[in-house]
Write a protein that holds these residues in place. Structure first.
Motif, PDB file in Angstrom:
ATOM      1  N   PHE A  85       0.827  -1.201   0.000  1.00 45.92           N
ATOM      2  CA  PHE A  85       0.000   0.000   0.000  1.00 45.92           C
ATOM      3  C   PHE A  85       0.865   1.256   0.000  1.00 45.92           C
ATOM      4  O   PHE A  85       0.556   2.239  -0.680  1.00 45.92           O
ATOM      5  CB  PHE A  85      -0.929   0.014   1.220  1.00 45.92           C
ATOM      6  CG  PHE A  85      -1.946  -1.085   1.224  1.00 45.92           C
ATOM      7  CD1 PHE A  85      -2.589  -1.455   0.052  1.00 45.92           C
ATOM      8  CD2 PHE A  85      -2.272  -1.746   2.392  1.00 45.92           C
ATOM      9  CE1 PHE A  85      -3.535  -2.470   0.039  1.00 45.92           C
ATOM     10  CE2 PHE A  85      -3.215  -2.757   2.398  1.00 45.92           C
ATOM     11  CZ  PHE A  85      -3.854  -3.123   1.223  1.00 45.92           C
ATOM     12  N   ALA A  86       1.948   1.229   0.774  1.00 42.23           N
ATOM     13  CA  ALA A  86       2.828   2.397   0.861  1.00 42.23           C
ATOM     14  C   ALA A  86       3.501   2.688  -0.477  1.00 42.23           C
ATOM     15  O   ALA A  86       3.682   3.856  -0.860  1.00 42.23           O
ATOM     16  CB  ALA A  86       3.882   2.170   1.944  1.00 42.23           C
ATOM     17  N   VAL A  87       3.862   1.637  -1.223  1.00 45.15           N
ATOM     18  CA  VAL A  87       4.502   1.825  -2.523  1.00 45.15           C
ATOM     19  C   VAL A  87       3.525   2.373  -3.552  1.00 45.15           C
ATOM     20  O   VAL A  87       3.874   3.225  -4.379  1.00 45.15           O
ATOM     21  CB  VAL A  87       5.099   0.481  -3.017  1.00 45.15           C
ATOM     22  CG1 VAL A  87       5.550   0.586  -4.474  1.00 45.15           C
ATOM     23  CG2 VAL A  87       6.279   0.068  -2.141  1.00 45.15           C
ATOM     24  N   LEU A  88       2.279   1.894  -3.499  1.00 43.55           N
ATOM     25  CA  LEU A  88       1.297   2.287  -4.511  1.00 43.55           C
ATOM     26  C   LEU A  88       0.649   3.648  -4.229  1.00 43.55           C
ATOM     27  O   LEU A  88       0.189   4.317  -5.154  1.00 43.55           O
ATOM     28  CB  LEU A  88       0.201   1.218  -4.604  1.00 43.55           C
ATOM     29  CG  LEU A  88       0.649  -0.135  -5.155  1.00 43.55           C
ATOM     30  CD1 LEU A  88      -0.462  -1.171  -4.974  1.00 43.55           C
ATOM     31  CD2 LEU A  88       1.026  -0.017  -6.626  1.00 43.55           C
ATOM     32  N   GLY A  93      -2.692   7.453  -5.008  1.00 37.14           N
ATOM     33  CA  GLY A  93      -3.335   8.119  -3.885  1.00 37.14           C
ATOM     34  C   GLY A  93      -3.999   7.105  -2.962  1.00 37.14           C
ATOM     35  O   GLY A  93      -3.891   5.894  -3.147  1.00 37.14           O
ATOM     36  N   LEU A  94      -4.696   7.603  -1.954  1.00 34.06           N
ATOM     37  CA  LEU A  94      -5.406   6.723  -1.027  1.00 34.06           C
ATOM     38  C   LEU A  94      -6.775   6.401  -1.623  1.00 34.06           C
ATOM     39  O   LEU A  94      -7.812   6.921  -1.204  1.00 34.06           O
ATOM     40  CB  LEU A  94      -5.540   7.398   0.341  1.00 34.06           C
ATOM     41  CG  LEU A  94      -4.219   7.778   1.020  1.00 34.06           C
ATOM     42  CD1 LEU A  94      -4.470   8.427   2.367  1.00 34.06           C
ATOM     43  CD2 LEU A  94      -3.334   6.543   1.184  1.00 34.06           C
ATOM     44  N   THR A  95      -6.765   5.521  -2.629  1.00 35.21           N
ATOM     45  CA  THR A  95      -7.962   5.245  -3.410  1.00 35.21           C
ATOM     46  C   THR A  95      -8.291   3.755  -3.428  1.00 35.21           C
ATOM     47  O   THR A  95      -7.537   2.913  -2.933  1.00 35.21           O
ATOM     48  CB  THR A  95      -7.779   5.721  -4.858  1.00 35.21           C
ATOM     49  OG1 THR A  95      -6.712   4.958  -5.456  1.00 35.21           O
ATOM     50  CG2 THR A  95      -7.427   7.201  -4.908  1.00 35.21           C
ATOM     51  N   PHE A  96      -9.426   3.459  -4.047  1.00 36.10           N
ATOM     52  CA  PHE A  96      -9.872   2.086  -4.235  1.00 36.10           C
ATOM     53  C   PHE A  96      -8.835   1.280  -5.018  1.00 36.10           C
ATOM     54  O   PHE A  96      -8.597   0.107  -4.728  1.00 36.10           O
ATOM     55  CB  PHE A  96     -11.212   2.097  -4.975  1.00 36.10           C
ATOM     56  CG  PHE A  96     -11.764   0.739  -5.288  1.00 36.10           C
ATOM     57  CD1 PHE A  96     -12.488   0.026  -4.343  1.00 36.10           C
ATOM     58  CD2 PHE A  96     -11.567   0.181  -6.540  1.00 36.10           C
ATOM     59  CE1 PHE A  96     -12.999  -1.231  -4.641  1.00 36.10           C
ATOM     60  CE2 PHE A  96     -12.088  -1.063  -6.849  1.00 36.10           C
ATOM     61  CZ  PHE A  96     -12.795  -1.771  -5.892  1.00 36.10           C
ATOM     62  N   VAL A  97      -8.228   1.884  -6.027  1.00 33.45           N
ATOM     63  CA  VAL A  97      -7.234   1.195  -6.861  1.00 33.45           C
ATOM     64  C   VAL A  97      -6.036   0.767  -6.022  1.00 33.45           C
ATOM     65  O   VAL A  97      -5.512  -0.349  -6.164  1.00 33.45           O
ATOM     66  CB  VAL A  97      -6.786   2.093  -8.029  1.00 33.45           C
ATOM     67  CG1 VAL A  97      -5.670   1.431  -8.822  1.00 33.45           C
ATOM     68  CG2 VAL A  97      -7.966   2.404  -8.933  1.00 33.45           C
ATOM     69  N   THR A  98      -5.584   1.653  -5.141  1.00 33.73           N
ATOM     70  CA  THR A  98      -4.443   1.341  -4.284  1.00 33.73           C
ATOM     71  C   THR A  98      -4.730   0.140  -3.400  1.00 33.73           C
ATOM     72  O   THR A  98      -3.854  -0.691  -3.150  1.00 33.73           O
ATOM     73  CB  THR A  98      -4.099   2.554  -3.399  1.00 33.73           C
ATOM     74  OG1 THR A  98      -3.835   3.681  -4.239  1.00 33.73           O
ATOM     75  CG2 THR A  98      -2.880   2.281  -2.540  1.00 33.73           C
ATOM     76  N   ALA A  99      -5.959   0.032  -2.924  1.00 34.55           N
ATOM     77  CA  ALA A  99      -6.335  -1.119  -2.103  1.00 34.55           C
ATOM     78  C   ALA A  99      -6.503  -2.370  -2.943  1.00 34.55           C
ATOM     79  O   ALA A  99      -6.129  -3.478  -2.529  1.00 34.55           O
ATOM     80  CB  ALA A  99      -7.620  -0.812  -1.344  1.00 34.55           C
ATOM     81  N   SER A 172      -7.858  -0.235   6.074  1.00 32.44           N
ATOM     82  CA  SER A 172      -8.373   0.876   6.881  1.00 32.44           C
ATOM     83  C   SER A 172      -7.358   2.009   6.948  1.00 32.44           C
ATOM     84  O   SER A 172      -7.716   3.168   7.189  1.00 32.44           O
ATOM     85  CB  SER A 172      -8.701   0.396   8.295  1.00 32.44           C
ATOM     86  OG  SER A 172      -7.540  -0.058   8.962  1.00 32.44           O
ATOM     87  N   MET A 173      -6.090   1.683   6.735  1.00 36.57           N
ATOM     88  CA  MET A 173      -5.057   2.716   6.709  1.00 36.57           C
ATOM     89  C   MET A 173      -5.287   3.692   5.556  1.00 36.57           C
ATOM     90  O   MET A 173      -4.791   4.816   5.563  1.00 36.57           O
ATOM     91  CB  MET A 173      -3.669   2.073   6.556  1.00 36.57           C
ATOM     92  CG  MET A 173      -3.339   1.080   7.664  1.00 36.57           C
ATOM     93  SD  MET A 173      -3.296   1.883   9.285  1.00 36.57           S
ATOM     94  CE  MET A 173      -2.973   0.469  10.355  1.00 36.57           C
ATOM     95  N   LEU A 174      -6.057   3.250   4.516  1.00 44.14           N
ATOM     96  CA  LEU A 174      -6.343   4.096   3.368  1.00 44.14           C
ATOM     97  C   LEU A 174      -7.708   4.757   3.470  1.00 44.14           C
ATOM     98  O   LEU A 174      -8.126   5.458   2.563  1.00 44.14           O
ATOM     99  CB  LEU A 174      -6.295   3.252   2.081  1.00 44.14           C
ATOM    100  CG  LEU A 174      -5.035   2.431   1.837  1.00 44.14           C
ATOM    101  CD1 LEU A 174      -5.204   1.588   0.599  1.00 44.14           C
ATOM    102  CD2 LEU A 174      -3.823   3.333   1.718  1.00 44.14           C
ATOM    103  N   GLY A 175      -8.389   4.510   4.567  1.00 40.93           N
ATOM    104  CA  GLY A 175      -9.742   5.011   4.690  1.00 40.93           C
ATOM    105  C   GLY A 175     -10.739   4.163   3.940  1.00 40.93           C
ATOM    106  O   GLY A 175     -11.876   4.576   3.704  1.00 40.93           O
ATOM    107  N   LEU A 176     -10.329   2.958   3.496  1.00 36.30           N
ATOM    108  CA  LEU A 176     -11.199   2.046   2.755  1.00 36.30           C
ATOM    109  C   LEU A 176     -11.267   0.696   3.443  1.00 36.30           C
ATOM    110  O   LEU A 176     -11.434  -0.326   2.799  1.00 36.30           O
ATOM    111  CB  LEU A 176     -10.671   1.851   1.325  1.00 36.30           C
ATOM    112  CG  LEU A 176     -10.709   3.060   0.408  1.00 36.30           C
ATOM    113  CD1 LEU A 176      -9.886   2.796  -0.844  1.00 36.30           C
ATOM    114  CD2 LEU A 176     -12.143   3.385   0.018  1.00 36.30           C
TER     115      LEU A 176
END
Length: 230
Positions: A85-88, A93-99, A172-176
């Motif tokens: 997650f940190a790399v992406l 951004g802190l998005t659905f794609v990152t998760a 949850s770290m991404l708000g998702l």
């Protein structure tokens, strides 16, 4: 979509470990996070299954590629989720794609291996009969081999589903984070709230058990011949 804010309770509003009043006041937020958790899990499994079928078909057609595919998916599987997650995050951004990228990636090793193993376990005489009936290699794969491989494929899907449900809490770290939201909030509150932590963890476990049971029932419905064989 509007999310109902979590409503805290006073320290003397209930038992110190679990407060049913908190659950009642935050029922809407709990339902929203549960649906979010299910959506993330379903999307990750769906994407992972489609990609895994493609990789498995490639490995079955070109056997030399199977080791490379397993090695690559195995290397991706051992990457820590928080690190992924940190790399992406800087790119998406802190998005659905990152998760979604790490969640779907973690399913590949399990699903590819089970699909290939399931197809390899199809009896030789079944293939010979199909060839004798004029089946092409592609038609035999989709109409005979993959359906017969369903018990092994679904077994892998069950493992991937339970694993993904657990990993979704990390998002949850991404708000998702779905239900992981309550675990994070319960820990980060000025006064830690055990009720939030228990709700997040407990519903995650219940969800994993329910999904596993549904997949097991689906396997029984889709593969009645396995019961007759037993």
């Amino acid at each position: 979509m509007h999310v109902t804010a979590v409503t805290p309770l006073a320290a003397d509003s209930g038992p110190p470990i679990f407060q049913w009043k908190w659950v009642d006041r935050n029922a809407d937020a709990i339902v929203y996070r549960l649906v979010e958790h299910i959506s993330l899990t379903g999307a990750a499994l769906g994407i992972g299954l489609v990609v895994s079928i493609g990789l498995a078909v490639l490995a079955l057609r070109y056997r030399w590629s199977y080791g490379i595919i397993l090695g690559t998916t195995g290397a991706l599987y051992v990457i820590p989720s928080l690190g992924a997650f940190a790399v992406l995050a800087p790119f998406f951004g802190l998005t659905f794609v990152t998760a979604m990228i790490p969640l779907a990636t973690y399913t590949l090793l399990i699903l590819v291996r089970n699909i290939v193993t399931g197809v390899d376990q199809v009896p030789k005489e079944v293939r010979e009969a199909a060839i004798g009936m004029g089946y092409t290699r592609t038609r035999m794969l989709w109409q005979i081999e993959l359906p017969l491989a369903l018990p092994v494929v679904i077994a892998g899907l069950r493992v991937a589903a339970v694993t993904t449900i657990g990993l979704v809490t990390v998002t949850s770290m991404l708000g998702l984070g779905g239900l992981g939201y309550f675990i994070r909030a319960g820990i980060q509150n000025t006064t830690p709230n055990p009720t939030e932590i228990i709700v997040g963890m407990g519903l995650s476990v219940v969800l994993a058990v329910v999904v596993d049971l549904l997949l097991w029932l689906g396997e029984r419905l889709l593969t009645p011949w396995t019961r007759k064989a037993r």
